[in-house]
Design an enzyme around this catalytic site. Structure first.
Site, PDB file in Angstrom:
ATOM      1  N   LYS A 108      62.903   8.609  52.632  1.00 45.91           N
ATOM      2  CA  LYS A 108      63.435   7.250  52.477  1.00 45.91           C
ATOM      3  C   LYS A 108      62.448   6.314  51.793  1.00 45.91           C
ATOM      4  O   LYS A 108      62.854   5.415  51.062  1.00 45.91           O
ATOM      5  CB  LYS A 108      63.841   6.665  53.831  1.00 45.91           C
ATOM      6  N   LYS A 190      74.262  16.246  52.256  1.00 46.09           N
ATOM      7  CA  LYS A 190      75.104  16.065  53.422  1.00 46.09           C
ATOM      8  C   LYS A 190      76.058  14.868  53.252  1.00 46.09           C
ATOM      9  O   LYS A 190      75.673  13.861  52.661  1.00 46.09           O
ATOM     10  CB  LYS A 190      74.155  15.813  54.599  1.00 46.09           C
ATOM     11  N   LYS A 193      77.614   8.526  56.069  1.00 40.30           N
ATOM     12  CA  LYS A 193      78.293   7.237  56.083  1.00 40.30           C
ATOM     13  C   LYS A 193      77.498   6.162  55.362  1.00 40.30           C
ATOM     14  O   LYS A 193      78.045   5.144  54.969  1.00 40.30           O
ATOM     15  CB  LYS A 193      78.593   6.789  57.515  1.00 40.30           C
TER      16      LYS A 193
END
Ligand code: TRP
Length: 331
Positions: A108, A190, A193
């Site tokens: 990240k 993957k 959301k």
């Protein structure tokens, strides 16, 4: 059992198949604490209005998906201050190097770790606090959280060996019933959301025409056979989705579509997904408008979570030598 999900994007079908479905099953055997990890969601920028709306949406969708709010406590992480209080204590015994090695942080933060927010760096410590406060036996998480679970166990052992037995060592449990769904536009990553491209997932509340479009435009592979395999990541993923929403085995789906075109398979898949989500969306609509009910669910959940977590926090404070607030304390 304790688990958490960040309101960092709309709940989508991968969350249902990989997590919620398991939680619904675990309610029968385990006392369940289901946390909406809103403080964790702050580790990346959030729009305040969207964050609040989505948090309520999560509560209503949990119930619509079969979480029994009589049996399970659903609560907001931010409603229970013991989480950030234990976070501080654990921060004071966490080496920075441990956090620097976390693959999720490296992914990240990218190359510019020094520009990353302290909250993002500290994320695993907050997660350890979430878990250790409740003495959970079971923590259902995705594969990508294994390293954070290892870290949690390491911190628990370290605390216990320094200050005495306070924390239970939690076990990780990765999804049992569901398969891991991949992105519709990018089957190498993957389904998530928080993906900036909403065409990569089917949200639980997507209307039928959106579902049809997302599945119609999902990437497929070269060749024309509807068959699962390493050389066909797109079709394999759509087959996994088909199997999950229909309850059928992959082999029988493949047999039915032998000699058929991708387009026909995709059209049918879209209708299966629509049929599957229909009842969930219907239940959602009957709950979501009732802000009083949603507020009550959260109040009930927070009460229970506070009771549990404060007991643990008091034992921690005592173990590390903080003066307790009790009047009769002469130590
Ligand atoms: N980090 C978890 C995730 O992204 C969410 C989470 C936060 C969590 N706190 C937790 C999961 C405690 C289990 C237990 O999936």
């Amino acid at each position: 059992m304790l688990t958490g999900l960040q309101p960092s994007g709309p709940l989508m079908i991968g969350n249902y198949i990989g997590a919620l479905k398991d939680w619904v099953g675990l309610q029968a055997t385990h006392e369940s604490l289901l946390m909406i990890a809103d403080l964790h969601a702050l580790t990346v920028p959030q729009n305040p209005e969207v964050l609040r709306r989505r948090s309520f949406e999560f509560v209503a969708l949990f119930a619509a998906c079969g979480i029994d709010i009589e049996k399970s406590a659903v609560f907001m992480q931010s409603h229970v201050s013991a989480h950030t209080q234990l976070l501080w204590v654990l921060n004071c015994m966490t080496p920075m190097g441990d956090l620097q090695r976390m693959t999720q942080f490296k992914d990240k933060a990218g190359r510019r770790a020094m520009d990353a927010q302290v909250g993002l760096f500290d994320y695993p410590v907050l997660m350890a606090a979430d878990i250790l406060l409740y003495g959970a036996d079971l923590v259902p998480v995705g594969d990508d959280q294994r390293q954070h679970m290892e870290f949690t166990r390491r911190m628990a052992r370290k605390f216990n060996s320094t200050y005495g037995q306070v924390f239970k060592i939690p076990a990780t449990c990765t999804p049992r019933t569901g398969s891991r769904l991949m992105g519709l536009q990018d089957p190498a990553t993957k389904m998530s959301k928080s993906d900036p491209n909403p065409d990569n997932y089917v949200a639980l509340l997507d209307p039928p025409e959106v579902i049809r479009r997302k599945i119609r435009t999902a990437v497929t592979d070269s060749g024309s056979e509807v068959r699962s395999g390493a050389s066909k990541p797109g079709i394999s993923n759509l087959l996994a989705l088909y199997a999950a929403v229909s309850g059928e085995r992959t082999e029988s789906i493949e047999a039915r579509y032998a000699g058929k075109r991708y387009a026909e398979f995709k059209n049918h898949l879209a209708e299966r997904v629509i049929d599957f989500l229909g009842p969930i969306q219907k239940r959602y609509r009957s709950i979501a408008g009732d802000r009083v009910l949603l507020g009550e669910i959260l109040r009930h959940g927070a009460d229970l979570a506070r009771e549990r977590s404060e007991t643990t926090l008091a034992r921690v404070y005592e173990a590390i030598g903080l003066v307790t607030g009790r009047q009769d304390d002469r130590r």
